[in-house]
Structures are given as C-alpha cells and as structure tokens.
Design a protein around this motif. Structure first.
Motif, short mmCIF file in Angstrom:
data_model
loop_
_atom_site.label_atom_id
_atom_site.label_comp_id
_atom_site.label_asym_id
_atom_site.label_seq_id
_atom_site.Cartn_x
_atom_site.Cartn_y
_atom_site.Cartn_z
N MET A 1 0.86 -1.20 0.00
CA MET A 1 0.00 0.00 0.00
C MET A 1 0.89 1.25 0.00
O MET A 1 1.74 1.41 0.86
CB MET A 1 -0.89 -0.04 1.24
CG MET A 1 -2.00 0.99 1.24
SD MET A 1 -3.34 0.54 0.11
CE MET A 1 -4.41 1.92 0.29
N THR A 2 0.70 2.12 -1.02
CA THR A 2 1.53 3.30 -1.10
C THR A 2 1.05 4.39 -0.13
O THR A 2 -0.13 4.53 0.12
CB THR A 2 1.54 3.85 -2.55
OG1 THR A 2 2.28 5.04 -2.57
CG2 THR A 2 0.13 4.16 -3.05
N THR A 3 2.01 5.13 0.42
CA THR A 3 1.65 6.21 1.34
C THR A 3 1.93 7.58 0.75
O THR A 3 1.43 8.59 1.23
CB THR A 3 2.43 6.08 2.66
OG1 THR A 3 3.81 5.96 2.35
CG2 THR A 3 1.96 4.89 3.46
N ASP A 4 2.76 7.60 -0.29
CA ASP A 4 3.05 8.87 -0.96
C ASP A 4 1.81 9.31 -1.73
O ASP A 4 1.32 8.57 -2.59
CB ASP A 4 4.24 8.67 -1.92
CG ASP A 4 4.73 10.00 -2.49
OD1 ASP A 4 3.90 10.94 -2.57
OD2 ASP A 4 5.91 10.08 -2.85
N PRO A 5 1.29 10.49 -1.43
CA PRO A 5 0.04 10.92 -2.10
C PRO A 5 0.18 11.14 -3.60
O PRO A 5 -0.82 11.32 -4.29
CB PRO A 5 -0.31 12.22 -1.37
CG PRO A 5 0.95 12.69 -0.74
CD PRO A 5 1.75 11.47 -0.43
N ALA A 6 1.42 11.14 -4.11
CA ALA A 6 1.60 11.30 -5.56
C ALA A 6 1.25 10.01 -6.30
O ALA A 6 1.13 10.00 -7.53
CB ALA A 6 3.03 11.70 -5.87
N PHE A 7 1.08 8.94 -5.54
CA PHE A 7 0.83 7.64 -6.19
C PHE A 7 -0.49 7.05 -5.69
O PHE A 7 -0.92 7.33 -4.57
CB PHE A 7 1.98 6.67 -5.88
CG PHE A 7 3.30 7.17 -6.41
CD1 PHE A 7 3.69 6.92 -7.70
CD2 PHE A 7 4.12 7.94 -5.60
CE1 PHE A 7 4.89 7.42 -8.19
CE2 PHE A 7 5.32 8.44 -6.08
CZ PHE A 7 5.71 8.18 -7.38
N VAL A 8 -1.10 6.22 -6.55
CA VAL A 8 -2.34 5.57 -6.17
C VAL A 8 -2.10 4.06 -6.09
O VAL A 8 -1.14 3.55 -6.68
CB VAL A 8 -3.48 5.87 -7.16
CG1 VAL A 8 -3.86 7.34 -7.12
CG2 VAL A 8 -3.11 5.44 -8.58
N ALA A 9 -2.97 3.38 -5.39
CA ALA A 9 -2.77 1.94 -5.17
C ALA A 9 -2.92 1.13 -6.45
O ALA A 9 -2.16 0.19 -6.70
CB ALA A 9 -3.75 1.45 -4.11
N GLU A 10 -3.90 1.46 -7.26
CA GLU A 10 -4.14 0.70 -8.50
C GLU A 10 -4.04 1.63 -9.70
O GLU A 10 -5.06 2.08 -10.23
CB GLU A 10 -5.52 0.03 -8.44
CG GLU A 10 -5.60 -1.05 -7.39
CD GLU A 10 -7.01 -1.59 -7.23
OE1 GLU A 10 -7.90 -1.19 -8.01
OE2 GLU A 10 -7.21 -2.39 -6.33
N PRO A 11 -2.83 1.91 -10.11
CA PRO A 11 -2.67 2.92 -11.16
C PRO A 11 -3.06 2.41 -12.55
O PRO A 11 -2.81 1.26 -12.89
CB PRO A 11 -1.18 3.24 -11.12
CG PRO A 11 -0.54 2.01 -10.57
CD PRO A 11 -1.54 1.38 -9.66
N ILE A 13 -2.33 4.83 -14.96
CA ILE A 13 -1.28 5.62 -15.62
C ILE A 13 -0.12 5.76 -14.66
O ILE A 13 -0.32 6.15 -13.51
CB ILE A 13 -1.79 7.02 -16.00
CG1 ILE A 13 -2.96 6.93 -16.99
CG2 ILE A 13 -0.66 7.87 -16.59
CD1 ILE A 13 -3.66 8.25 -17.23
N GLU A 14 1.08 5.41 -15.12
CA GLU A 14 2.26 5.56 -14.28
C GLU A 14 3.28 6.47 -14.96
O GLU A 14 3.61 6.25 -16.14
CB GLU A 14 2.90 4.19 -14.02
CG GLU A 14 2.08 3.34 -13.07
CD GLU A 14 2.74 1.99 -12.84
OE1 GLU A 14 3.35 1.81 -11.77
OE2 GLU A 14 2.66 1.15 -13.75
N VAL A 15 3.75 7.43 -14.23
CA VAL A 15 4.80 8.33 -14.72
C VAL A 15 5.99 8.11 -13.80
O VAL A 15 5.90 8.37 -12.60
CB VAL A 15 4.32 9.80 -14.66
CG1 VAL A 15 5.41 10.74 -15.13
CG2 VAL A 15 3.06 9.99 -15.50
N SER A 34 1.30 8.83 -10.22
CA SER A 34 0.42 7.89 -10.91
C SER A 34 -1.03 8.35 -10.79
O SER A 34 -1.36 9.19 -9.95
CB SER A 34 0.61 6.48 -10.35
OG SER A 34 0.21 6.42 -9.00
N PHE A 35 -1.83 7.81 -11.67
CA PHE A 35 -3.26 8.17 -11.71
C PHE A 35 -4.06 6.88 -11.74
O PHE A 35 -3.65 5.90 -12.37
CB PHE A 35 -3.57 8.99 -12.97
CG PHE A 35 -2.77 10.26 -13.09
CD1 PHE A 35 -3.28 11.47 -12.65
CD2 PHE A 35 -1.49 10.24 -13.66
CE1 PHE A 35 -2.54 12.63 -12.76
CE2 PHE A 35 -0.74 11.41 -13.77
CZ PHE A 35 -1.26 12.61 -13.33
#
Lengths: 312, 249
Positions: A1-11, A13-15, A34-35
């Motif tokens: 589970m990611t905690t960085d708000p810039a990333f989502v759990a089920e992306p 789109i990944e940058v 990620s989105f």
C-alpha cells in the motif's frame, strides 16, 4: 500500500522519473506520479509543464528520460491503447467546416465505431444537441470545448485526459461539464483534468497533483494542498512612520514569523495575511503610528507552488 | 477498415475545398487551350505531335506537379499547423496506416483534378482530329503515376516544414525542368518524366517525341508504375516514421 500521495494503489497511468526538455528549457523534470480510477486534478500555473506531461501520457510527445505507461503499455509503441484512451487537448483541435455531429461521428469512425447511437449519446452528455447541427466555425469557445469532450467520450474510453477543458466555458457550461467529469469518475474511469485555477480543480476533483517548473509541487487531497498552502509565509509590506514600534508590536502579536524594519516600511512574514490585516490598524493606533500602505507580496498561485516545490 | 475509410474520405474532401477545386479546374483547361492555339491548321501526325509536345511541356511538366505539390503539402502540413493532427494520431490506427491513407487519399484528389486537364486535352484533339482512346488512357495513367510519385515525396515534406510547396516548386523548376535537361541520367528522380514515360508506354505513337524528353528513362508503363510504387513505399515508410517518432505538439 503506497503512502506517498503522488501515487495511487491501483494505477492506470504511471509516470516514472520522467523528464522532457525543449532545447535548453526543461518542461518536465524527474517527475513521478500515478493516476487511477476517479477524477484527478492536475494543477499548476501556466508554463508549469501540465500540457507537456499530458502529451507524454497520451503519446503525442516522446519521453526522452523515464517511463510513462498507460493501461500497462507505452502509448508511443502500442496504438491499440487508443481504443481506451482519449485526449481533449487544450488547443482548438477541431475542423471548423464540420458540424458538431460530423466531428463527433468522425471521431467515432476513426476508432472503428459505426453506430450513430453512441454519437448522439456523447453529444447529449455535453448538452450540445441543438448546436451539433451547425458548423463548428460558428461555435463559441465553450461550445468548442464541449464538442471536443463529446468527441473524446464517443469511444467510451477508460482513460480520459483533458487539458484545461473548462477554459472559455460559462458558469452553466462549467457546472455541467464538472458534473459529467464527476459521473465519469464515479463510473470508475480514470479522468485527468488540468487547470491553472485552484478553485476550478477543487470543484472537479478530490485528488490533486500540483506541478510547477516541471516538478511535483504537491499531491493529495485538495484539503491537504490547502493546508500545505496555509503554512506558506506570505510577505506583506506595511508602510508606516514608526516602523520600529509597530514592528515590535506585530512580532509580539503571534501570527508573524519575522519582521524587518526599514525606513518608513516594514517587511512582515506571516502565514495569515487576513489576521495581520485586521490586527495592524489596531496595533498602529496603540503605538500612535500612521499607516501609509499594506501590500501583500508574492501571493500569486505560482509563488505558492514554488514554495511547495522548494519545500518538497 | 471503418477508420481507414473515414480518414480517406475526410482527407480527400479537405484536399478539395470549393475555391481550390474551381481554381485548379480552370487551370487544368490551359493545356487544351494551348493545343487549340498551337495546332491551328495542323492535321494528322503534325497535330498529334503538337498534342504530345503540349502534353509533355504544359501538362506533365507543369500542371500535374503543381497540383500534386500543393495538395500534398497540405495533407499533413495543414493538420499539423492547425493542431488537428493529434485528433487523428490518437486513434487506434497504426501511424504508418495514417501516413499511407493520407498519401493515397491526397493522390486520389490530385488525380481527380488533373483528370480534368487530361480529358480536356483529349477532347479538343478528338473533336478537331480523330478519337483515340489510347491517348486518353495514356494521359490518365501517366498523370496518375506522376501524381503518386510527387505526393509520396511532398506529404512527408509538408509534415516537416511549412515551406514544402516552395521547396517542391524549386525542385520542379530548378532540378527537374533545369538540371535534369542538362543531366538526363538523373531522370529517374523526375516524377513527371516517369509519368510521361508511362504515357508513352500506352500511347506508343508518342514515343519518338517523348524519347527526347524523358532522358535515360525507358518508355514503359510497367517500369514507370514500378518506379512510382517505389516512391510510394518510401513516402509511406517515411511518413509513418515521422508520425511515430516526431513530437506532435
């Protein structure tokens, strides 16, 4: 589970550590985020790199450094991804001689869809039934924005990328489009809406990615971004005939980080400009000082973003 | 297939806006007019020779290239400039297929316009002298071959630069209509000569005159069609590569 708000759990789109430059100008710099399903606002001042980022995600421009994947593939290498991805560009990428309905139908045909039902549905979604029979050359900016959204929706994409889609729309059109975006997000589609207006993004989405100078400035909920912004030391210049006396009282008032006294001028740093504005006249009366000016500095959204970038 | 047909139709239509179609349609009557003026009082073989000379000098060497270059330069160029290209390339169609469709649709539009000139030239010859279907077929096939070759070059060039028409006209007037006359060994690089050679392959009685015009090219329809197909393959590949690898911002 990611905690960085810039990333989502089920992306979807990944940058990843992405950079892009045009000659000497860096448009995007080591950006990672990620989105996922739902509406995400992409916030940043003009020239921040939002359009470049969206163009990289949609595959319109290459990614010289880093990696972008959409629905698990590189959009520059796998054209089949466009069955599920649509872009509403910032510019007027429309054919002025076509009618609205012809334009949306053309978008559907280019994706291999022949049924007119989905064309009518897409046009109805953006409430363009009546103007759709007229040529696009006669459309207002708001109408052109809506017909572009209809052309993007006609393929029923899983990922919808929109660059400043609310530009030029009137309040009623804006409210309608926002409700459309909201509905798409609820349906589980990945919707990215870029804007340089915080209030606009706040109405569109609950999650925000803020960028400036091509770098990630902040990410997370609108509330978190607002909270981060509220800690910014705003600079206010206060003109007075007794800078030392007034400065001492302002500093003692509590909401002020620092005060610099100059000839007939105070430079005050505070996190709460409004409270400072309320307190200053009272404190001036107390020390019998006259006020000649009260000028908040550096309060543009851009400066706020810059602060957030420096702090990250 | 639906997407390719939609793209083909839209490209064909946008290549022929009303004003441009009327202007080029009128220009296409020039070779017929020149023939009427030049062939006055000429009969039989002399009239036919005039037809071939007018056809080669004003139709193949000028009108066909100009129409193909103007239409071809805007096929991708205008869409890149008005930023509608992103609308097309962000669809589930291979970019090489986008390139091929753009080239073929533009070539068809240029062929449709240039057919007016071929038919007009043939019609005035037929009215004044005798009807010979080989002449019309030769003119049409030769023109189509030249158009395909020109469009294959100019479409990718139009994508890369806004000055494609100027560069194309420079190529036509300086290189093809200047340098190649002096150096006939370079005739393979002259699309209108390839077209004229195809014309001579069908209209065999035109060969003696065309021999002096087409340089070291062999007058043959098959050979010319093959050469035009090579131009087409190169043009399609180049356009596909450009669309796939260049930033479309």
């Amino acid at each position: 589970m990611t905690t960085d708000p810039a990333f989502v759990a089920e992306p979807t789109i990944e940058v990843v550590d992405t950079s892009k430059w045009f000659g000497q100008k860096v448009a995007v710099s080591n950006l990672s985020c990620s989105f996922g399903p739902g509406v995400t606002g992409l916030l940043g001042p003009n020239g921040a790199g939002k359009t470049t980022l969206l163009r990289m995600i949609s595959g319109l421009t290459d990614v010289p450094k880093g990696r972008v994947s959409v629905l698990g593939v590189d959009p520059r290498k796998d054209h089949t991804v466009y069955r599920n991805v649509s872009l509403v560009p910032d510019e007027d990428a429309v054919y002025p001689d076509m009618t609205g309905i012809q334009f949306v139908r053309y978008a559907a045909r280019l994706a291999g869809h022949t049924d007119n039902e989905r064309v009518e549905k897409a046009i109805a979604t953006v409430a363009m039934e009546e103007p759709a029979t007229r040529t696009i050359s006669g459309y207002s900016k708001g109408m052109r924005q809506r017909i572009k959204v209809a052309a993007a929706l006609v393929t029923d994409p899983t990922v919808l990328i929109m660059d400043e889609p609310l530009n030029g729309t009137d309040p009623i059109q804006r409210a309608h489009l926002i409700s459309v975006f909201d509905q798409l997000g609820r349906e589980g589609k990945t919707v990215i809406v870029s804007s340089h207006v915080l209030e606009e993004v706040e109405r569109v989405s609950s999650r925000v990615i803020a960028i400036v100078d091509g770098r990630l400035a902040a990410a997370g909920s609108v509330e978190a971004i607002r909270a981060a912004m509220s800690n910014i030391p705003y600079v206010v210049r206060v003109g007075t005939d007794k800078p030392r006396e007034l400065g001492a009282r302002l500093f003692a008032s509590g909401s002020v980080f620092s005060v610099e006294a100059g000839p007939a001028m105070l430079t005050v740093r505070t996190s709460d400009v409004i409270s400072l504005g309320n307190a200053t006249p009272k404190l001036a009366v107390e020390c019998n000082a006259s006020l000649t000016s009260f000028l908040p500095q550096d309060e543009s959204l851009e400066s706020v973003f810059r602060y957030l970038v420096e702090r990250r | 297939m639906t997407s390719v047909l939609a793209l083909f139709r839209a490209t064909f239509r946008s290549a022929l806006p009303l004003k441009r179609t009327i202007l080029f349609g009128l220009l296409e009557l020039t070779p017929a007019l020149l023939f009427v003026l030049s062939a006055e009082n000429r009969t039989g073989e002399a009239a036919f020779d005039t037809l071939v000379e007018v056809g080669a000098s004003s139709y193949f060497a000028l009108l066909v290239p100009v129409v193909a270059l103007v239409l071809g330069a805007s096929a991708l160029g205008s869409e890149r400039r008005d930023q509608t290209l992103s609308f097309i390339v962000l669809r589930p169609i291979r970019r090489s297929v986008v390139g091929a469709t753009k080239i073929l649709a533009t070539a068809c539009a240029a062929i449709a316009i240039n057919a007016v000139g071929a038919v007009a030239l043939w019609a005035v010859f037929s009215i004044q002298h005798h009807t010979d279907a080989d002449i019309l077929v030769g003119l049409l096939v030769g023109m189509a071959v030249a158009v395909v070759a020109y469009v294959s070059i100019i479409v990718p060039l139009g994508f890369v630069t806004d000055r494609a028409v100027v560069i194309g006209l420079g190529f036509l007037l300086v290189f093809e209509n200047g340098v190649v006359f002096a150096l006939p060994g370079l005739a393979t690089l002259s699309p209108w000569r390839i077209g004229a050679a195809a014309f001579g392959g069908i209209t065999t009685q035109a060969q003696p005159i065309l021999d002096n015009i087409v340089g070291n090219l062999t007058i043959s329809t098959g050979g010319s069609v093959f050469t035009a197909l090579i131009y087409l393959a190169v043009g399609v590949s180049l356009t596909g590569l450009l669309l796939a690898h260049r930033d479309l911002a």
